[in-house]
Scaffold this motif. Structure first.
Motif, PDB file in Angstrom:
ATOM      1  N   ARG A 261       2.015  -0.162 -21.035  1.00 45.53           N
ATOM      2  CA  ARG A 261       1.071   0.455 -21.964  1.00 45.53           C
ATOM      3  C   ARG A 261       1.819   0.785 -23.251  1.00 45.53           C
ATOM      4  NH1 ARG A 261      -3.206   4.298 -19.001  1.00 45.53           N
ATOM      5  NH2 ARG A 261      -3.318   5.049 -21.142  1.00 45.53           N
ATOM      6  N   ALA A 262       1.073   0.926 -24.341  1.00 41.91           N
ATOM      7  CA  ALA A 262       1.701   1.154 -25.643  1.00 41.91           C
ATOM      8  C   ALA A 262       2.532   2.427 -25.664  1.00 41.91           C
ATOM      9  CB  ALA A 262       0.621   1.213 -26.725  1.00 41.91           C
ATOM     10  N   GLU A 263       2.113   3.444 -24.906  1.00 38.96           N
ATOM     11  CA  GLU A 263       2.818   4.723 -24.945  1.00 38.96           C
ATOM     12  C   GLU A 263       4.143   4.688 -24.191  1.00 38.96           C
ATOM     13  OE1 GLU A 263      -1.633   5.680 -24.240  1.00 38.96           O
ATOM     14  OE2 GLU A 263      -0.181   4.096 -23.733  1.00 38.96           O
ATOM     15  N   GLY A 264       4.256   3.790 -23.214  1.00 43.32           N
ATOM     16  CA  GLY A 264       5.445   3.724 -22.378  1.00 43.32           C
ATOM     17  C   GLY A 264       6.245   2.471 -22.632  1.00 43.32           C
ATOM     18  N   ALA A 265       7.032   2.059 -21.636  1.00 46.02           N
ATOM     19  CA  ALA A 265       7.851   0.863 -21.806  1.00 46.02           C
ATOM     20  C   ALA A 265       8.281   0.340 -20.446  1.00 46.02           C
ATOM     21  CB  ALA A 265       9.080   1.174 -22.656  1.00 46.02           C
ATOM     22  N   THR A 266       8.406  -0.980 -20.343  1.00 48.92           N
ATOM     23  CA  THR A 266       8.982  -1.600 -19.154  1.00 48.92           C
ATOM     24  C   THR A 266      10.103  -2.531 -19.594  1.00 48.92           C
ATOM     25  OG1 THR A 266       7.446  -3.479 -19.206  1.00 48.92           O
ATOM     26  CG2 THR A 266       6.794  -1.565 -17.886  1.00 48.92           C
ATOM     27  N   ASP A 267      11.045  -2.734 -18.705  1.00 48.26           N
ATOM     28  CA  ASP A 267      12.134  -3.666 -18.961  1.00 48.26           C
ATOM     29  C   ASP A 267      12.408  -4.423 -17.673  1.00 48.26           C
ATOM     30  OD1 ASP A 267      13.988  -4.957 -20.515  1.00 48.26           O
ATOM     31  OD2 ASP A 267      15.553  -3.448 -20.244  1.00 48.26           O
TER      32      ASP A 267
ATOM     33  N   PRO B  21      -2.222  -4.088  -8.515  1.00 49.64           N
ATOM     34  CA  PRO B  21      -1.558  -3.347  -9.573  1.00 49.64           C
ATOM     35  C   PRO B  21      -0.056  -3.258  -9.331  1.00 49.64           C
ATOM     36  CG  PRO B  21      -2.569  -1.806  -8.051  1.00 49.64           C
ATOM     37  CD  PRO B  21      -2.955  -3.185  -7.591  1.00 49.64           C
ATOM     38  N   ASN B  22       0.714  -3.472 -10.396  1.00 49.07           N
ATOM     39  CA  ASN B  22       2.154  -3.341 -10.316  1.00 49.07           C
ATOM     40  C   ASN B  22       2.538  -1.866 -10.436  1.00 49.07           C
ATOM     41  OD1 ASN B  22       2.884  -6.228 -10.231  1.00 49.07           O
ATOM     42  ND2 ASN B  22       1.901  -6.247 -12.236  1.00 49.07           N
ATOM     43  N   LEU B  23       3.776  -1.568 -10.109  1.00 51.44           N
ATOM     44  CA  LEU B  23       4.224  -0.182 -10.096  1.00 51.44           C
ATOM     45  C   LEU B  23       3.967   0.502 -11.431  1.00 51.44           C
ATOM     46  CD1 LEU B  23       7.419   1.203  -8.487  1.00 51.44           C
ATOM     47  CD2 LEU B  23       6.904   1.806 -10.840  1.00 51.44           C
ATOM     48  N   HIS B  24       4.276  -0.168 -12.537  1.00 58.40           N
ATOM     49  CA  HIS B  24       4.117   0.494 -13.840  1.00 58.40           C
ATOM     50  C   HIS B  24       2.646   0.773 -14.155  1.00 58.40           C
ATOM     51  CE1 HIS B  24       3.282  -3.628 -15.202  1.00 58.40           C
ATOM     52  NE2 HIS B  24       2.727  -3.098 -16.265  1.00 58.40           N
ATOM     53  N   GLN B  25       1.752  -0.071 -13.661  1.00 55.90           N
ATOM     54  CA  GLN B  25       0.330   0.162 -13.909  1.00 55.90           C
ATOM     55  C   GLN B  25      -0.145   1.410 -13.164  1.00 55.90           C
ATOM     56  OE1 GLN B  25      -0.725  -3.796 -12.577  1.00 55.90           O
ATOM     57  NE2 GLN B  25      -1.430  -4.351 -14.634  1.00 55.90           N
ATOM     58  N   ILE B  26       0.344   1.587 -11.956  1.00 56.38           N
ATOM     59  CA  ILE B  26      -0.007   2.774 -11.180  1.00 56.38           C
ATOM     60  C   ILE B  26       0.548   4.020 -11.857  1.00 56.38           C
ATOM     61  CG2 ILE B  26       0.334   3.935  -8.967  1.00 56.38           C
ATOM     62  CD1 ILE B  26       0.603   1.058  -7.761  1.00 56.38           C
ATOM     63  N   VAL B  27       1.829   3.970 -12.199  1.00 51.63           N
ATOM     64  CA  VAL B  27       2.496   5.137 -12.765  1.00 51.63           C
ATOM     65  C   VAL B  27       1.932   5.484 -14.140  1.00 51.63           C
ATOM     66  CG1 VAL B  27       4.699   5.985 -13.646  1.00 51.63           C
ATOM     67  CG2 VAL B  27       4.605   4.768 -11.459  1.00 51.63           C
ATOM     68  N   GLN B  28       1.785   4.475 -14.993  1.00 49.81           N
ATOM     69  CA  GLN B  28       1.332   4.753 -16.354  1.00 49.81           C
ATOM     70  C   GLN B  28      -0.147   5.119 -16.411  1.00 49.81           C
ATOM     71  OE1 GLN B  28       2.641   1.340 -18.653  1.00 49.81           O
ATOM     72  NE2 GLN B  28       4.709   2.158 -18.850  1.00 49.81           N
ATOM     73  N   GLY B  29      -0.872   4.874 -15.322  1.00 50.54           N
ATOM     74  CA  GLY B  29      -2.241   5.361 -15.266  1.00 50.54           C
ATOM     75  C   GLY B  29      -2.296   6.872 -15.246  1.00 50.54           C
TER      76      GLY B  29
ATOM     77  N   GLN C  20       0.822  -1.203   0.000  1.00 48.40           N
ATOM     78  CA  GLN C  20       0.000   0.000   0.000  1.00 48.40           C
ATOM     79  C   GLN C  20       0.860   1.259   0.000  1.00 48.40           C
ATOM     80  OE1 GLN C  20      -2.405  -0.861   3.448  1.00 48.40           O
ATOM     81  NE2 GLN C  20      -3.985  -1.906   2.250  1.00 48.40           N
ATOM     82  N   PHE C  21       1.964   1.232   0.749  1.00 51.63           N
ATOM     83  CA  PHE C  21       2.886   2.367   0.714  1.00 51.63           C
ATOM     84  C   PHE C  21       3.458   2.551  -0.684  1.00 51.63           C
ATOM     85  CE2 PHE C  21       7.522   3.290   0.778  1.00 51.63           C
ATOM     86  CZ  PHE C  21       7.424   4.663   0.934  1.00 51.63           C
ATOM     87  N   MET C  22       3.888   1.456  -1.322  1.00 49.58           N
ATOM     88  CA  MET C  22       4.427   1.555  -2.671  1.00 49.58           C
ATOM     89  C   MET C  22       3.427   2.204  -3.608  1.00 49.58           C
ATOM     90  SD  MET C  22       4.172   0.164  -5.949  1.00 49.58           S
ATOM     91  CE  MET C  22       3.514  -1.499  -5.828  1.00 49.58           C
ATOM     92  N   ARG C  23       2.178   1.803  -3.515  1.00 45.66           N
ATOM     93  CA  ARG C  23       1.153   2.342  -4.410  1.00 45.66           C
ATOM     94  C   ARG C  23       0.956   3.839  -4.176  1.00 45.66           C
ATOM     95  NH1 ARG C  23      -3.163  -2.585  -3.316  1.00 45.66           N
ATOM     96  NH2 ARG C  23      -1.936  -4.230  -4.343  1.00 45.66           N
ATOM     97  N   ARG C  24       0.903   4.242  -2.922  1.00 49.58           N
ATOM     98  CA  ARG C  24       0.714   5.668  -2.636  1.00 49.58           C
ATOM     99  C   ARG C  24       1.911   6.496  -3.101  1.00 49.58           C
ATOM    100  NH1 ARG C  24      -1.302   3.458   2.224  1.00 49.58           N
ATOM    101  NH2 ARG C  24       0.598   4.011   3.369  1.00 49.58           N
ATOM    102  N   ALA C  25       3.122   5.983  -2.824  1.00 53.39           N
ATOM    103  CA  ALA C  25       4.323   6.729  -3.207  1.00 53.39           C
ATOM    104  C   ALA C  25       4.448   6.812  -4.725  1.00 53.39           C
ATOM    105  CB  ALA C  25       5.557   6.063  -2.606  1.00 53.39           C
ATOM    106  N   ALA C  26       4.200   5.701  -5.416  1.00 54.69           N
ATOM    107  CA  ALA C  26       4.296   5.703  -6.878  1.00 54.69           C
ATOM    108  C   ALA C  26       3.270   6.640  -7.494  1.00 54.69           C
ATOM    109  CB  ALA C  26       4.113   4.284  -7.413  1.00 54.69           C
ATOM    110  N   ALA C  27       2.052   6.623  -6.948  1.00 55.51           N
ATOM    111  CA  ALA C  27       0.994   7.488  -7.472  1.00 55.51           C
ATOM    112  C   ALA C  27       1.349   8.955  -7.256  1.00 55.51           C
ATOM    113  CB  ALA C  27      -0.338   7.152  -6.816  1.00 55.51           C
TER     114      ALA C  27
END
Length: 261
Positions: A117-123, A82-90, A54-61
């Protein structure tokens, strides 16, 4: 995704922190050796795992809300939505995220579950936080180190005891980041519930996993030279910004976010 060739073998004879954490979160990507460690832990360990997420989600958002569009997440763990990239790319669809973990089972899931997401990228790179040069060398190929990057170390550094130079490791990572970057870190406490901390440390040790829980001052050292963001270094449920106030509850986890000068 950087998967490597051939894929490393998953050792199911020894527990691994990422898989024990998955069990604590109610996941199914773990093995009997991991379950055995989890089942011996007190119920509060599940609360701590949830509080970390929950902390990760709040901090990432919050970081995404400031426009942060590059993240280096070390100690990713087995993907749990939700993974970090899903939160951020939202919030920032074009954000780029590098995930890192040293458990081969995470690698097996990364290609399917850590999809951008198509606009971004993960590795994804399989590496150990004790190898900061390896991680940074890979991340430099994917992230722009001329612009701010958020470094995420969630529930990771308490698996690095003092004799393995935890502060030097974090300093090496932070020193590579440009001004305006952030360190996001959560860490198990040795001084909030000492008896509970001793119990958890002993149970992990039975599985061959060494822990280095730390006091508030010890966790604070990871932020030396950085500017802590309000509310500072607090317990995980107490850290929030621009969101509803989390439910008050006891916690054995310290958490903080700090800006690189």
């Amino acid at each position: 995704m950087t998967a490597g060739s051939p894929q490393p073998r998953i050792d199911t004879s020894r527990p691994h922190p990422a898989r024990v954490y998955d069990w604590l979160l109610g996941g199914k990507d773990n093995y009997p050796v991991d379950q055995q460690v989890g089942e011996r832990l007190p119920p509060e360990a599940r609360d701590a795992a949830r509080q970390n997420r929950q902390f990760m989600r709040r901090a990432a958002a919050w970081l995404a809300g400031t426009g942060m569009d590059q993240f280096l997440d070390i100690g990713t763990g087995i993907p749990t939505q939700p993974n970090l990239h899903q939160i951020v790319q939202g919030t920032v669809p074009a954000a780029r995220i590098v995930y890192t973990d040293n458990d081969p089972i995470v690698l097996r899931h990364a290609e399917a579950l850590l999809v951008s997401r198509a606009e971004g990228a993960t590795d994804y790179v399989q590496a150990d936080v004790r190898e900061p040069d390896t991680i940074l060398g890979h991340a430099r190929k994917f992230l722009d180190f001329e612009r701010p990057i958020a470094l995420s170390l969630i529930a990771l550094m308490h698996f690095i005891p003092d004799d393995q130079d935890p502060y030097g490791i974090v300093r090496s990572l932070v020193d590579a980041l440009p001004s305006g970057s952030y360190l996001v870190l959560s860490h198990a406490a040795s001084d909030l519930y000492p008896e509970l901390a001793e119990m958890v440390t002993a149970e992990y040790a039975k599985g061959g996993i060494e822990l280095g829980f730390r006091t508030r001052a010890g966790v604070g050292r990871f932020f030396d030279g950085l500017d802590l963001v309000d509310p500072g270094l607090v317990t995980a449920p107490e850290w929030y910004r621009d969101t509803a106030v989390p439910e008050a509850e006891g916690s054995g986890i310290y958490a903080g976010v700090a800006r690189v000068r």
